[in-house]
Write a protein that holds these residues in place. Structure first.
Motif, short mmCIF file in Angstrom:
data_model
loop_
_atom_site.label_atom_id
_atom_site.label_comp_id
_atom_site.label_asym_id
_atom_site.label_seq_id
_atom_site.Cartn_x
_atom_site.Cartn_y
_atom_site.Cartn_z
N ASP A 192 4.27 -12.26 -35.86
CA ASP A 192 4.87 -13.54 -36.22
C ASP A 192 4.21 -14.69 -35.47
O ASP A 192 4.86 -15.67 -35.09
N ALA A 193 2.90 -14.53 -35.22
CA ALA A 193 2.13 -15.57 -34.54
C ALA A 193 1.07 -16.10 -35.49
O ALA A 193 0.91 -15.63 -36.61
N GLU A 194 0.35 -17.12 -35.03
CA GLU A 194 -0.76 -17.63 -35.81
C GLU A 194 -1.87 -16.60 -35.84
O GLU A 194 -1.89 -15.66 -35.05
N ASP A 195 -2.84 -16.78 -36.75
CA ASP A 195 -3.93 -15.81 -36.81
C ASP A 195 -5.02 -16.12 -35.79
O ASP A 195 -6.00 -15.39 -35.69
N LYS A 196 -4.84 -17.18 -35.00
CA LYS A 196 -5.81 -17.51 -33.97
C LYS A 196 -5.48 -16.77 -32.67
O LYS A 196 -4.31 -16.63 -32.31
N VAL A 197 -6.53 -16.29 -32.00
CA VAL A 197 -6.34 -15.59 -30.74
C VAL A 197 -7.35 -16.10 -29.73
O VAL A 197 -8.41 -16.62 -30.08
N GLU A 198 -7.00 -15.94 -28.46
CA GLU A 198 -7.91 -16.22 -27.36
C GLU A 198 -8.42 -14.89 -26.84
O GLU A 198 -7.64 -14.04 -26.40
N ARG A 199 -9.72 -14.68 -26.91
CA ARG A 199 -10.34 -13.42 -26.48
C ARG A 199 -10.76 -13.53 -25.01
O ARG A 199 -11.34 -14.53 -24.60
N TRP A 200 -10.48 -12.49 -24.24
CA TRP A 200 -10.89 -12.44 -22.85
C TRP A 200 -12.02 -11.44 -22.68
O TRP A 200 -11.95 -10.31 -23.18
N TYR A 201 -13.07 -11.86 -21.96
CA TYR A 201 -14.19 -10.96 -21.65
C TYR A 201 -14.67 -11.25 -20.23
O TYR A 201 -14.31 -12.27 -19.62
N CYS A 202 -15.47 -10.35 -19.70
CA CYS A 202 -16.05 -10.54 -18.37
C CYS A 202 -17.33 -11.36 -18.52
O CYS A 202 -18.21 -11.01 -19.31
N THR A 203 -17.46 -12.43 -17.75
CA THR A 203 -18.64 -13.29 -17.84
C THR A 203 -19.87 -12.63 -17.23
O THR A 203 -21.00 -13.08 -17.48
N ASP A 204 -19.69 -11.58 -16.43
CA ASP A 204 -20.83 -10.89 -15.82
C ASP A 204 -21.36 -9.75 -16.69
O ASP A 204 -22.56 -9.65 -16.92
N CYS A 205 -20.48 -8.87 -17.17
CA CYS A 205 -20.94 -7.67 -17.89
C CYS A 205 -20.60 -7.67 -19.38
O CYS A 205 -20.99 -6.75 -20.10
#
Length: 294
Positions: free
Chosen positions: A98-111
């Motif tokens: 029941d949320a928008e279809d937009k998401v914030e993706r988290w990744y490691c900036t090093d690997c």
């Protein structure tokens, strides 16, 4: 979600901690879950499911990705908050939250390991209805998953209702191998592909039956965030980059990064998509990731 909001400690004796970390171990997450996975009163929001939507496939460069859905309040950043990179994307399956279809993706900036996605919150700050996070199962330390949860999650992932957007699943995921050699003499077929943000594009001239190989190693699971990655061996003469640098500055966006003692990977520096493997022992081949094929 503000990152500072996720840094917390959970000393509840009635809960267990499942751990996740990136490949370089700079970022570590703790996911707090009740000891009893069947306790619906305290565990009603914790479940796993696969997302087959096209945007998740492009971002993770895997056939699909597997998520552990948990409330924000159950996630703590043990270390590496300064190493967390983010990018905005979409996920059709978040409609189930029941949320928008937009998401914030988290990744490691090093690997470049993929860690989790966060469904976009309602613009109304007082609305706390969209507070679930989607933790990638790929990087989770299996030794921290109790057998009761492992069994429950395996059962959930097999259920049709927990395979969202399955109508968009890639054609090659469940293909049964055909070991008969094709006798047809056809001309080269052109395949195109690239990363999620569009900064990189390539073209493959398919001159023979394509071979696909799934890899379930922990590195592939960390870098993709999914349960496995699928690779296609291609002769370098049949592989061509069509776009891999900025049209404004001409700086390289796709970089060849050493990821193991025996090979390197082409990685997009914008969305951190892992596009290929190049093995030292196979100088004439490049292995593009099938998840990036259009």
């Amino acid at each position: 979600m503000k990152r500072a909001m996720t840094i917390s400690n959970d000393d509840d004796d009635d809960r267990i901690i499942v751990q996740s970390q990136c490949h370089c171990q700079q970022i570590a997450l703790d996911i707090s879950l009740p000891k009893d996975p069947n306790d619906d009163q305290t565990n009603s929001n914790a479940k796993v499911w696969n997302c087959h939507c096209t945007t998740c496939r492009k971002y993770h460069l895997a056939a699909y990705t597997s998520y552990l859905q948990v409330p924000k309040s159950q996630i703590s950043i043990r270390r590496g908050v300064d190493k967390i990179g983010t990018c905005s994307s979409s996920c059709q399956a978040t409609m189930a939250l029941d949320a928008e279809d937009k998401v914030e993706r988290w990744y490691c900036t090093d690997c470049s390991s993929k860690l989790m996605s966060i469904a976009s919150e309602n613009d109304n700050e007082e609305d706390d209805g969209h507070d679930d996070c989607l933790v990638n199962l790929g990087p989770i330390d299996e030794d921290t998953i109790p057998p009761c949860y492992s069994k429950r999650w395996k059962e959930q992932l097999k259920q049709k209702e927990n395979n969202l957007c399955s109508e968009n699943s890639c054609r090659w995921t469940d293909v049964i191998p055909n070991y008969k050699t094709s006798q047809e003499s056809t001309g080269a077929t052109k395949w195109t592909g690239g990363c999620a943000c569009g900064a990189s594009r390539y073209e493959i001239a398919v001159t023979r039956p394509a071979q696909l190989q799934h890899c379930y190693c922990h590195l592939c699971r960390e870098l993709s965030g999914g349960p496995f990655m699928t690779w296609i061996p291609v002769h370098k003469c049949d592989f061509a980059w069509k776009k891999q640098s900025s049209s404004v500055t001409d700086d390289a966006i796709v970089r060849l990064v050493r990821t193991t003692p025996f090979g390197s990977r082409h990685i997009c520096s914008r969305c951190r998509g892992v596009l290929t493997i190049v093995y030292d022992s196979q100088p004439g081949l490049v292995w593009p990731c099938a998840g990036g094929i259009d």
